[in-house]
Scaffold this motif. Structure first.
Motif, PDB file in Angstrom:
ATOM      1  N   HIS A   4       0.832  -1.199   0.000  1.00 47.70           N
ATOM      2  CA  HIS A   4       0.000   0.000   0.000  1.00 47.70           C
ATOM      3  C   HIS A   4       0.875   1.260   0.000  1.00 47.70           C
ATOM      4  O   HIS A   4       0.624   2.203  -0.754  1.00 47.70           O
ATOM      5  N   GLN A   8       1.110   3.973  -2.944  1.00 47.18           N
ATOM      6  CA  GLN A   8       0.780   5.370  -2.657  1.00 47.18           C
ATOM      7  C   GLN A   8       1.951   6.292  -3.032  1.00 47.18           C
ATOM      8  O   GLN A   8       1.743   7.344  -3.651  1.00 47.18           O
ATOM      9  N   GLN A 162      -3.965   7.640  -7.683  1.00 41.81           N
ATOM     10  CA  GLN A 162      -3.833   8.182  -6.326  1.00 41.81           C
ATOM     11  C   GLN A 162      -5.095   7.893  -5.515  1.00 41.81           C
ATOM     12  O   GLN A 162      -5.023   7.502  -4.343  1.00 41.81           O
ATOM     13  N   ALA A 165      -5.043   4.268  -4.605  1.00 40.50           N
ATOM     14  CA  ALA A 165      -4.033   4.026  -3.568  1.00 40.50           C
ATOM     15  C   ALA A 165      -4.530   4.524  -2.218  1.00 40.50           C
ATOM     16  O   ALA A 165      -4.293   3.871  -1.183  1.00 40.50           O
ATOM     17  N   ASP A 166      -5.236   5.639  -2.192  1.00 42.61           N
ATOM     18  CA  ASP A 166      -5.771   6.164  -0.927  1.00 42.61           C
ATOM     19  C   ASP A 166      -6.865   5.280  -0.355  1.00 42.61           C
ATOM     20  O   ASP A 166      -7.018   5.150   0.862  1.00 42.61           O
TER      21      ASP A 166
END
Length: 168
Positions: A4, A8, A162, A165-166
């Motif tokens: 993760h 990120q 993004q 990933a968040d």
């Protein structure tokens, strides 16, 4: 967790790099368009110079005609002064000076015409290069615009990565 964090960081790096590339590409695109526009203006100015040179040819022809006619008038005046004998000596000097001025004017017209032909030839070469450079500038502006659009698309993709990933 480690995956993760890697995802990120990669997404942030891609997003930042995409934004930087996007700004740079936009600047390049703007500059390429300005360059293309400026080159087109310079090309038009060069063509105007060529037109003006052609107009001066007519003026030179007129001055050349005046010089030739003045030479004939001076010759006729010299003949009349010779007929007048002693009384025409002063007039003969004036007639000779008129002929000299006419001959010098004719030579000057020829020199000017030669110089103008050289200027016209060199200006034509400059305009030709400017036309080609303008075409290259247009191609560059178009290519830069496509690069800019691609980078904007890449920035959108980076923003989506993004978000993913968040959320992970």
């Amino acid at each position: 967790m480690q995956t993760h964090e890697i995802l990120q960081n990669a997404a942030q790096t891609i997003a930042i790099t995409s934004k930087d590339l996007s700004v740079t590409a936009d600047d390049l695109s703007t500059l390429a368009n300005q360059l293309s526009s400026d080159l087109a203006q310079v090309c038009q100015n060069g063509e105007k110079v060529l037109e003006d040179i052609k107009k001066t040819t007519d003026i030179l022809r007129f001055v050349s005609d005046i010089a030739a006619n003045s030479n004939l008038l001076g010759l006729n005046a010299a003949i009349e002064a010779a007929r007048a004998g002693e009384h025409g000596r002063g007039f003969a000097v004036v007639a000779e000076e008129i002929r000299k001025m006419a001959v010098n004017s004719g030579k000057s017209v020829e020199n000017i015409a030669t110089i103008l032909k050289t200027i016209q030839h060199e200006t034509s070469k400059v305009v030709s290069v400017l036309v080609k450079t303008t075409e290259l500038g247009n191609t560059q502006a178009s290519s830069t615009g496509r690069i800019s659009a691609s980078i904007h698309q890449l920035a959108e993709i980076a923003a989506n990565i993004q978000k993913v990933a968040d959320s992970v």
